[in-house]
Design a protein around this motif. Structure first.
Motif, short mmCIF file in Angstrom:
data_model
loop_
_atom_site.label_atom_id
_atom_site.label_comp_id
_atom_site.label_asym_id
_atom_site.label_seq_id
_atom_site.Cartn_x
_atom_site.Cartn_y
_atom_site.Cartn_z
N UNK A 98 -38.26 7.33 -6.63
CA UNK A 98 -38.68 7.29 -8.03
C UNK A 98 -37.83 8.26 -8.83
N UNK A 99 -37.35 7.79 -9.97
CA UNK A 99 -36.53 8.62 -10.84
C UNK A 99 -37.24 8.79 -12.17
N UNK A 100 -37.70 10.00 -12.43
CA UNK A 100 -38.40 10.29 -13.67
C UNK A 100 -37.53 11.10 -14.61
N UNK A 101 -37.69 10.87 -15.90
CA UNK A 101 -36.89 11.61 -16.88
C UNK A 101 -37.79 12.36 -17.85
N UNK A 102 -37.30 13.51 -18.29
CA UNK A 102 -38.00 14.32 -19.28
C UNK A 102 -37.17 14.33 -20.57
N UNK A 103 -37.83 14.66 -21.67
CA UNK A 103 -37.09 14.80 -22.93
C UNK A 103 -36.77 16.27 -23.20
N UNK A 104 -36.96 17.11 -22.15
CA UNK A 104 -36.67 18.54 -22.27
C UNK A 104 -35.67 18.97 -21.21
N UNK A 161 -42.22 -0.45 -12.01
CA UNK A 161 -42.97 0.80 -11.83
C UNK A 161 -43.12 1.48 -13.18
N UNK A 162 -44.29 2.06 -13.42
CA UNK A 162 -44.49 2.85 -14.63
C UNK A 162 -45.40 4.03 -14.29
N UNK A 163 -45.41 5.00 -15.17
CA UNK A 163 -46.25 6.17 -14.94
C UNK A 163 -45.51 7.45 -15.27
N UNK A 194 -49.78 9.97 -12.49
CA UNK A 194 -50.23 8.64 -12.08
C UNK A 194 -49.01 7.71 -12.03
N UNK A 195 -48.94 6.95 -10.96
CA UNK A 195 -47.88 5.95 -10.80
C UNK A 195 -48.54 4.59 -10.64
N UNK A 196 -48.13 3.63 -11.45
CA UNK A 196 -48.66 2.27 -11.38
C UNK A 196 -47.55 1.32 -10.92
N UNK A 197 -47.84 0.54 -9.89
CA UNK A 197 -46.91 -0.46 -9.39
C UNK A 197 -47.39 -1.84 -9.81
N UNK A 198 -46.48 -2.66 -10.31
CA UNK A 198 -46.82 -4.02 -10.69
C UNK A 198 -46.82 -4.88 -9.44
N UNK A 199 -48.01 -5.14 -8.88
CA UNK A 199 -48.12 -5.88 -7.63
C UNK A 199 -47.56 -7.29 -7.74
N UNK A 200 -47.62 -7.86 -8.94
CA UNK A 200 -47.13 -9.23 -9.12
C UNK A 200 -45.62 -9.33 -9.00
N UNK A 256 -42.47 13.99 -16.70
CA UNK A 256 -41.39 13.10 -16.28
C UNK A 256 -41.92 11.67 -16.28
N UNK A 257 -41.23 10.83 -17.03
CA UNK A 257 -41.63 9.44 -17.22
C UNK A 257 -40.84 8.54 -16.25
N UNK A 258 -41.55 7.69 -15.50
CA UNK A 258 -40.90 6.82 -14.52
C UNK A 258 -40.70 5.40 -15.03
N UNK A 259 -41.02 5.17 -16.28
CA UNK A 259 -40.88 3.84 -16.86
C UNK A 259 -39.53 3.65 -17.54
#
Length: 223
Positions: free
Chosen positions: A205-211, A63-65, A80-86, A32-35
């Motif tokens: 967080x909302x993640x999506x899959x391609x399946x 947010x990405x990951x 892994x979840x990465x937050x853009x602190x800036x 599941x992609x959160x980007x």
């Protein structure tokens, strides 16, 4: 009585056969992609203060990951979840400016806050929601520490199409926890009377899959 017992055993074997078949059909974790649906993600930050109304609220907008997740084995979830602190902004302009300074987050040098997910502990179904404790490592500035966050996990089969028109399932994670700014070296020298030590973090967080799963997950298939 014998006939009832026989029918009970027959249905029991039938249910077990169905469970085994369905489990085999979805024995691999889905990613599941959160980007891709980034605008649906919400990271809220709250600080207790000794000025103004007694608290300030901010948010991280980027947010990405991704997470590899199988509802039948939530303990094995990884990602892994990465937050853009800036992208952190507060309603108070001065707090917004201070948050990116050298003493606080120093986002010019450390632009990313990362969470490495190691699994979901204590999974428990209640209706259509799965309650878990996410455990992993949070990396912020030069520090890393193990953290826990209670989460509500909800699974939406084939709902990705409602967001971007593509086929796939959705995974929604919601929860709240706190971290110590002193533990992570976020201006530890400043008085906690001015800004409290605890940083409250609320996530959606909302993640999506391609399946697409062949059916919705439930407690019946939790191993």
């Amino acid at each position: 009585v014998n006939e009832v017992s026989y029918m009970g055993k027959k249905w029991g074997w039938a249910v077990k056969t169905i469970v085994l078949f369905c489990t085999h059909q979805i024995s691999h974790a889905m990613t599941f992609d959160f980007d891709r649906l980034g605008k649906s993600n919400q990271i809220e930050i709250r600080l207790k203060t000794g000025f103004g109304s007694g608290s300030v609220k901010g948010s991280i907008s980027r947010v990405r990951g991704e997470i590899n997740f199988l509802a039948e084995l939530p303990q094995e979830a990884k990602g892994r979840i990465d937050l853009d602190a800036s992208s952190l902004r507060f309603g108070n302009l001065k707090v917004s400016g201070d948050a990116h300074s050298l003493e606080w987050l120093n986002t010019s040098l450390y632009p990313t806050i990362s969470f490495q997910l190691k699994g979901f502990k204590n999974p428990r179904w209640n209706g259509k929601s799965l309650f878990v404790i996410a455990h992993g490592k949070l990396s912020l500035k030069e520090s890393s520490s193990s953290v826990l966050m209670p989460l509500t996990v909800r699974y939406f089969r084939k709902h990705r199409r409602k967001f971007d028109g593509l086929n796939g399932d959705l995974l929604v994670l919601e929860g709240e926890s706190s971290i110590s700014r002193n533990l992570f070296g976020i201006n530890p020298a400043s008085s906690t009377k001015e800004v409290g030590d605890k940083i409250m973090v609320r996530v959606k967080l909302v993640g999506c899959s391609d399946k697409v799963r062949p059916f919705l997950p439930s407690a019946l298939f939790l191993r």
